[in-house]
Design an enzyme around this catalytic site. Structure first.
Site, mmCIF file in Angstrom:
data_model
loop_
_atom_site.group_PDB
_atom_site.id
_atom_site.type_symbol
_atom_site.label_atom_id
_atom_site.label_comp_id
_atom_site.label_asym_id
_atom_site.label_seq_id
_atom_site.Cartn_x
_atom_site.Cartn_y
_atom_site.Cartn_z
ATOM 1 N N LYS A 184 -1.670 58.390 47.312
ATOM 2 C CA LYS A 184 -2.722 58.196 46.311
ATOM 3 C C LYS A 184 -2.486 56.886 45.548
ATOM 4 O O LYS A 184 -3.423 56.122 45.287
ATOM 5 C CB LYS A 184 -2.777 59.398 45.355
ATOM 6 C CG LYS A 184 -3.300 60.666 46.042
ATOM 7 C CD LYS A 184 -3.117 61.938 45.218
ATOM 8 C CE LYS A 184 -3.534 63.167 46.040
ATOM 9 N NZ LYS A 184 -3.366 64.449 45.318
ATOM 10 N N GLN A 194 -0.330 67.009 40.334
ATOM 11 C CA GLN A 194 -0.167 67.409 41.723
ATOM 12 C C GLN A 194 0.289 68.865 41.814
ATOM 13 O O GLN A 194 1.229 69.273 41.130
ATOM 14 C CB GLN A 194 0.841 66.476 42.422
ATOM 15 C CG GLN A 194 0.970 66.697 43.924
ATOM 16 C CD GLN A 194 -0.287 66.357 44.720
ATOM 17 O OE1 GLN A 194 -1.087 65.508 44.311
ATOM 18 N NE2 GLN A 194 -0.476 67.006 45.843
ATOM 19 N N ASP A 197 -9.746 65.606 39.939
ATOM 20 C CA ASP A 197 -9.539 66.622 40.976
ATOM 21 C C ASP A 197 -10.716 67.595 41.045
ATOM 22 O O ASP A 197 -10.858 68.327 42.027
ATOM 23 C CB ASP A 197 -8.280 67.455 40.658
ATOM 24 C CG ASP A 197 -7.060 67.014 41.463
ATOM 25 O OD1 ASP A 197 -7.254 66.477 42.563
ATOM 26 O OD2 ASP A 197 -5.926 67.233 40.982
#
Ligand code: GUN
Length: 292
Positions: free
Chosen positions: A52, A96, A119
């Site tokens: 990412k 995460q 997200d």
């Protein structure tokens, strides 16, 4: 059979994002900034977060990686989230997953400012997605929709079966494929661990989206001739012939299924790179919203 090449498609989309960012920069605008919180030493999570960060560089975004040891308390994680919520330079951030057992993932999800929730996991954004409002769509389903669009895969009126009902993939995927959009407009069935006759249902699928997390479970006996296969699974299987000591396997037994399909995603190089693109698109969107 056509391979849905996520690597190539993601590179094309990242190029488009990079030129858009270059234009913003040339006009004196703010560069998108993504932050990521990574807790612990999980190998797969480290790989994903590093990818990412690398994608941010490629797109011309700023990124900040914040790493914490696995014994960080829940309160401390929530404190870090609050700081990112309040930091005007950060357009969007992710925590995460998975997190260590002592940290409640729902509490973490609820703590993220919905306007920075790139997200798309916050219930406000999930709700907005489910009624078709502008929102952040979770990165994996978003990336899959982009991939289907890139290859102009026919979806309207098709039977789409989604295997798996996770909040991150299966559930949002089923909502997106059922909505009146292109791609989309499919007749969606979701199957899960309590579904009876899973194989029979899958064999009716024109589009089969597999998000089970069970390596190579889906073989050709689940697949109708000419089906479109999207394989979301990515599991590390021990393999001493590899330098890393593992190989990556999807949920689909590719060698058995590929010749039966019209389109299929490989693992790696299918859904994975598109997930990252989904996150980059959300970050650019967040940045534009904050600049507007
Ligand atoms: N773990 C697996 N997939 C994801 C994702 O899309 N976002 C975050 N934050 N964690 C994940």
């Amino acid at each position: 059979m056509t391979v849905l090449d996520g690597k190539e498609s993601s590179n094309r989309i990242k190029d488009r994002l990079a030129s858009e960012v270059a234009e913003i920069k040339a006009a004196g605008g703010k560069i998108p900034h993504l932050a990521a919180i990574l807790v612990g030493e999980d190998g797969a999570s480290q790989t994903y977060v590093n990818a990412k960060v690398k994608a941010c560089e490629r797109c011309g975004f700023k990124s900040s990686l914040m790493r914490f040891s696995s014994d960080i308390s829940e309160a401390e994680v929530l404190g870090e989230i609050q700081k990112l919520n309040e930091d005007p330079d950060v357009d969007g951030f992710i925590v995460q997953l998975p997190l260590p057992k002592h940290i409640d993932e729902l509490k973490v999800t609820l703590a993220v400012d919905p306007n920075k929730d790139v997200d798309g996991f916050h219930p406000e954004n999930v709700g907005r997605m489910s009624i078709g409002l502008d929102t952040f769509i979770p990165a994996t389903p978003y990336g899959i929709m982009q991939l289907l669009a890139e290859y102009d895969v026919p979806t309207e009126g098709k039977n789409c079966v989604v295997m798996g009902r996770s909040n991150i993939v299966g559930t949002p995927m089923s909502i997106l494929m059922s909505r009146n959009t292109k791609p989309g407009n499919s007749t969606v069935t979701m199957v899960h661990s309590r579904t009876q006759n899973v194989k029979e249902i899958c064999r009716e699928a024109d589009i089969l989206i597999v998000a089970l997390g069970k390596a190579e479970m889906v073989d050709s006996s689940y697949v109708k001739d000419g089906a479109v296969i999207v394989d979301v699974g990515i599991t590390r299987l021990p393999d001493q012939s590899k330098k890393s000591g593992f190989r990556l396997a999807g949920d689909v037994l590719y060698s058995d299924v590929a010749e039966k399909c019209s389109f299929i995603t490989p693992v790696p190089g299918g859904v994975g790179p598109m997930t990252i693109v989904g996150l980059m698109m959300n970050t650019l969107k967040a940045s534009k919203r904050h600049s507007a």
